[in-house]
Structure formats: structure tokens, C-alpha cells
Design an enzyme around this catalytic site. Sequence first.
Site, PDB file in Angstrom:
ATOM      1  CG  ASN A  61      -0.395  -0.128   2.533  1.00 47.18           C
ATOM      2  OD1 ASN A  61       0.642  -0.762   2.705  1.00 47.18           O
ATOM      3  ND2 ASN A  61      -1.031   0.453   3.511  1.00 47.18           N
ATOM      4  CD  GLU A  63      -1.571   4.772   4.289  1.00 51.12           C
ATOM      5  OE1 GLU A  63      -1.172   5.684   5.057  1.00 51.12           O
ATOM      6  OE2 GLU A  63      -2.199   3.771   4.692  1.00 51.12           O
ATOM      7  CB  CYS A  72      -5.170  -1.438  -1.796  1.00 48.72           C
ATOM      8  SG  CYS A  72      -6.539  -0.608  -0.999  1.00 48.72           S
ATOM      9  CD  GLU A  74      -5.301  -6.004  -1.184  1.00 50.52           C
ATOM     10  OE1 GLU A  74      -4.747  -4.880  -1.113  1.00 50.52           O
ATOM     11  OE2 GLU A  74      -6.021  -6.454  -0.278  1.00 50.52           O
ATOM     12  CB  CYS A 112     -10.967  -2.156  -0.184  1.00 49.88           C
ATOM     13  SG  CYS A 112     -10.232  -1.627  -1.742  1.00 49.88           S
ATOM     14  CB  CYS A 115      -8.615  -4.562  -4.006  1.00 50.11           C
ATOM     15  SG  CYS A 115      -7.413  -3.259  -3.669  1.00 50.11           S
TER      16      CYS A 115
HETATM   17  N1  THU Z   1      -5.208  -1.537   2.513  1.00 50.38           N
HETATM   18  C1  THU Z   1      -4.649  -2.373   1.594  1.00 50.38           C
HETATM   19  O1  THU Z   1      -3.573  -2.079   1.036  1.00 50.38           O
HETATM   20  N2  THU Z   1      -5.273  -3.536   1.315  1.00 50.38           N
HETATM   21  C2  THU Z   1      -6.407  -3.965   1.936  1.00 50.38           C
HETATM   22  O2  THU Z   1      -6.872  -5.049   1.652  1.00 50.38           O
HETATM   23  C3  THU Z   1      -7.069  -3.132   2.940  1.00 50.38           C
HETATM   24  C4  THU Z   1      -6.466  -1.794   3.169  1.00 50.38           C
HETATM   25  C5  THU Z   1      -4.488  -0.316   2.867  1.00 50.38           C
HETATM   26  C6  THU Z   1      -5.106   0.963   2.392  1.00 50.38           C
HETATM   27  C7  THU Z   1      -4.526   1.942   3.400  1.00 50.38           C
HETATM   28  O3  THU Z   1      -3.228   2.311   2.985  1.00 50.38           O
HETATM   29  C8  THU Z   1      -4.382   1.118   4.668  1.00 50.38           C
HETATM   30  O4  THU Z   1      -4.390  -0.229   4.270  1.00 50.38           O
HETATM   31  C9  THU Z   1      -5.480   1.355   5.694  1.00 50.38           C
HETATM   32  O5  THU Z   1      -6.735   1.227   5.124  1.00 50.38           O
END
Ligand code: THU
Length: 159
Positions: A61, A63, A72, A74, A112, A115
Site C-alpha cells: 500500500n 498512501e 492498496c 493488491e 476492499c 481491489c
Molecule cells: N489496505 C490495503 O492495502 N489492502 C487492503 O486489503 C485493505 C487496506 C491499505 C489501504 C490503506 O493504505 C491502509 O491499508 C489502511 O486502510
Amino acid sequence: MKKRTLNISYECLTTAELTDDERRAIEAAQQATAGSYAPYSHFSVGAAALLEDGNIVIGSNQENAAFPSGICAERCAIFQAGAAHPDTPVSLLAIAARKSDGSFTTLPITPCGACRQVLIETEHRYGRPVTVLLYGEKEIYRLASTYHLLPLHFDDDSM
Ligand code: THU
């Protein structure tokens, strides 16, 4: 009125019950958390796409201060796999996540909605199921297809 029911299913496993390839993919997802850029959530997610030819492509991930601009783990892994290996089908996607204390989550995290939609498209793109492996310290979930994450989805056949 007719009532219809869609069933989804998944397996709960321990590491000992995984195949060698599955173990390799989970280890890659765990290692991929090291590349996470998560200064806002402090939640580091790693993903590893195992391709049909045995290659593994990782993502994590990423941000951003403008929150929706981040991505994310994935989608990072799936899009990188598509960009670098467009003609090689994705066989499996493994996901692992570390909490702010550095430990892996006890139970698996699940992707999510955005994804899930991208994973469905990957399966349609290559015309073969993508196994999804969700890692938790206590148990691992294995889904035989992305369908089990998003039944009743929208895809190219819907248009
Ligand atoms: N996140 C992911 O990378 N994958 C997931 O399956 C759920 C959430 C990340 C998004 C964000 O950077 C952090 O986790 C918190 O939501």
C-alpha cells in the site's frame, strides 16, 4: 417474487497445509509489507501475485496526504504484474498485513471493494481463476476464485 441465493466458500488453513508455491507467495506478501508507505494509517499491507510461469510480482500500500490518491497493496501488485507481464496470467494473489506494532494480523484481512473489482477483471482478462490467499497468524483463508470475494459483480459481460 422469486428468491435466489448465491453461495461463496473458502477454506481455513494452517501454513503446513499450503503447497510450496502458496507458501512462497505468502512469504513474498509478508516481505512486501517492508515496502509499504503508510504514514497515515500505520498499517502495512503486502501483496504477491504468483504468475503462471512461476514469477512473483509484489506490491504494497502506498498512501498519500490526499487520501484517495493512495493505492492498496493488491492493486499495486496486480497492476505491476499487468504492466511488466501483460501476457502471463496471474494464478494466485497472496495478501498479508502488519499492524502499527509490526506484528502480522491475527486473522486475515480481506480486500476492499475496489481491489475486489480489479481482481475480478484479472480473472476475466486471462480467462482462468485467480486463487486468493489471505494470511493471518492464526489462520489462512484460501478462495478458489475471486468470485467468492464479489458475487453478483459487474464485468465486461454485463455491457
Ligand atoms: N489496505 C490495503 O492495502 N489492502 C487492503 O486489503 C485493505 C487496506 C491499505 C489501504 C490503506 O493504505 C491502509 O491499508 C489502511 O486502510
